[in-house]
Scaffold this motif. Sequence first.
Motif, short mmCIF file in Angstrom:
data_model
loop_
_atom_site.label_atom_id
_atom_site.label_comp_id
_atom_site.label_asym_id
_atom_site.label_seq_id
_atom_site.Cartn_x
_atom_site.Cartn_y
_atom_site.Cartn_z
N CYS A 228 0.81 -1.33 -0.01
CA CYS A 228 0.01 0.17 -0.03
C CYS A 228 0.94 1.26 0.07
O CYS A 228 1.97 1.51 0.88
N CYS A 231 0.18 3.41 3.58
CA CYS A 231 0.45 2.77 4.99
C CYS A 231 1.61 1.65 4.73
O CYS A 231 2.26 1.39 5.87
N CYS A 242 -6.92 -1.12 0.60
CA CYS A 242 -5.98 -1.67 1.43
C CYS A 242 -6.77 -2.16 2.61
O CYS A 242 -7.57 -1.58 3.12
N CYS A 245 -5.47 0.45 5.68
CA CYS A 245 -5.90 1.82 5.92
C CYS A 245 -6.98 2.30 4.90
O CYS A 245 -7.58 3.53 4.79
ZN LIG Z 1 -2.89 1.08 3.30
#
Ligand SMILES: [Zn+2]
Length: 428
Positions: A228, A231, A242, A245
């Motif tokens: 991701c 994050c 994701c 997040c």
């Molecule tokens: Zn993420």
Amino acid sequence: MAQDANNTSQTFLLPCHECDLVSAVSPGKDGLWLLCPRCQHPLMRPARNDQLTPALAFTALVLLALSLLFPYIGFEKNGIERAMTISDAAMELAVYHHPLMAVVVIATIIVIPAAYLISVCWIHLSLASAKPLPGRLLLARVLPRIQPWMMADVFAIAALVSLIKIVAMAHIHLMSAFWTFSGYALLLLITVTRMNTVSLWSQLLGHLEQPAQARANLTAREQDLMGCQWCGQLQAIGRHRCQRCHGVLHDRHPLGLQRVWALLVTAILCSVPAHLFPIMVTTSLGKTEPSTIIAGVLLFIRHGDWPIALIIFTASVLVPFGKILALGWLCIASRRHTPLDMNSQMQLYRITEWIGRWSMIDVFVVAIIVALFQMGSILTVTPGVGGLAFCGVVIFTMLAAHQFDPRLIWDRQRQLIPPTEPTLEPER
Ligand SMILES: [Zn+2]
Ligand SMILES: [Zn+2]
């Protein structure tokens, strides 16, 4: 997926956002960034109980509020005194039928930075009180997305350029908001450099369990995985959002390069009116004088102000065109063999991404001068359509740089680098 919100000090696998190499990361000393062994991109800084960052953010907010209450720059000409406030820099543009430019100025120097600083304070309050305050995850998602669009520091430099431009025309006073705004711009810059979204998400939600097949020292793509970009969570290819997040995930987007080209072509189209039409029009004692970007540079050269002519020429001509050429070249280089090695290409990409926002100096100079010189028939400066087009050049080249995926540069490097550990770099 097992969630480990309490233990953020374990070793975990972190994919590099810029080259896709997966590294085994064990948080080291506070204040030291872990660098990707392949491309030297700062991966993360270990999470810590940080009270300085929210304190800086709060002070910056107070300084911003003070900057909006008091006058910024004052001047006196032919016995007439005038002072401008920060909000005048946007309001006068709106008065002269350039509401779009006014929105860009107010958003980049006040609204977006204020939203960022409030989010930093709120998230840290949530972490410090160990209470999941509402909206903290949404704000953590928003932070990295709005960060490139904060330009208070560019505005502060533009104010200095404007002062040099007008110092011969009138008697200038720097007023209280000038100092509070400069302090706010500096503290905002320090707050941004202290924020690290990978550490932030580790503090907020801990680390999720890694996919079973994940290994360090291979790229995520080689393992059918994806990192991701917001994050750093490693997860299987094919997910749309994701799992930690909820940010939109993208492996190499099939239309990514086409989008970069489309944005670059739009920027080139905007650059034609930006340089052909005046960026501002000066009316003095009934005489009207339009001024294009190049005419402004030539005027400074004629007056012997070489340093300021060089700043304007670099920010308004060299940087936008250099950026368009560099991004176009990187798009071509990511598809075929080029003489530049991967690290040199990455340097070019990073410079291009970093430098783009500084071209806004010219737009802010126009905003400040228009706000200052409203003296009726004695001297009035109005914004020209060239300024709006130039604003478009800056925004479209910035969007193109953000749209370009630097992992494409590394995808062409077939052989893997020898296994290495992430290196440490002193505090930035
Ligand atoms: Zn993420
Ligand atoms: Zn890397």
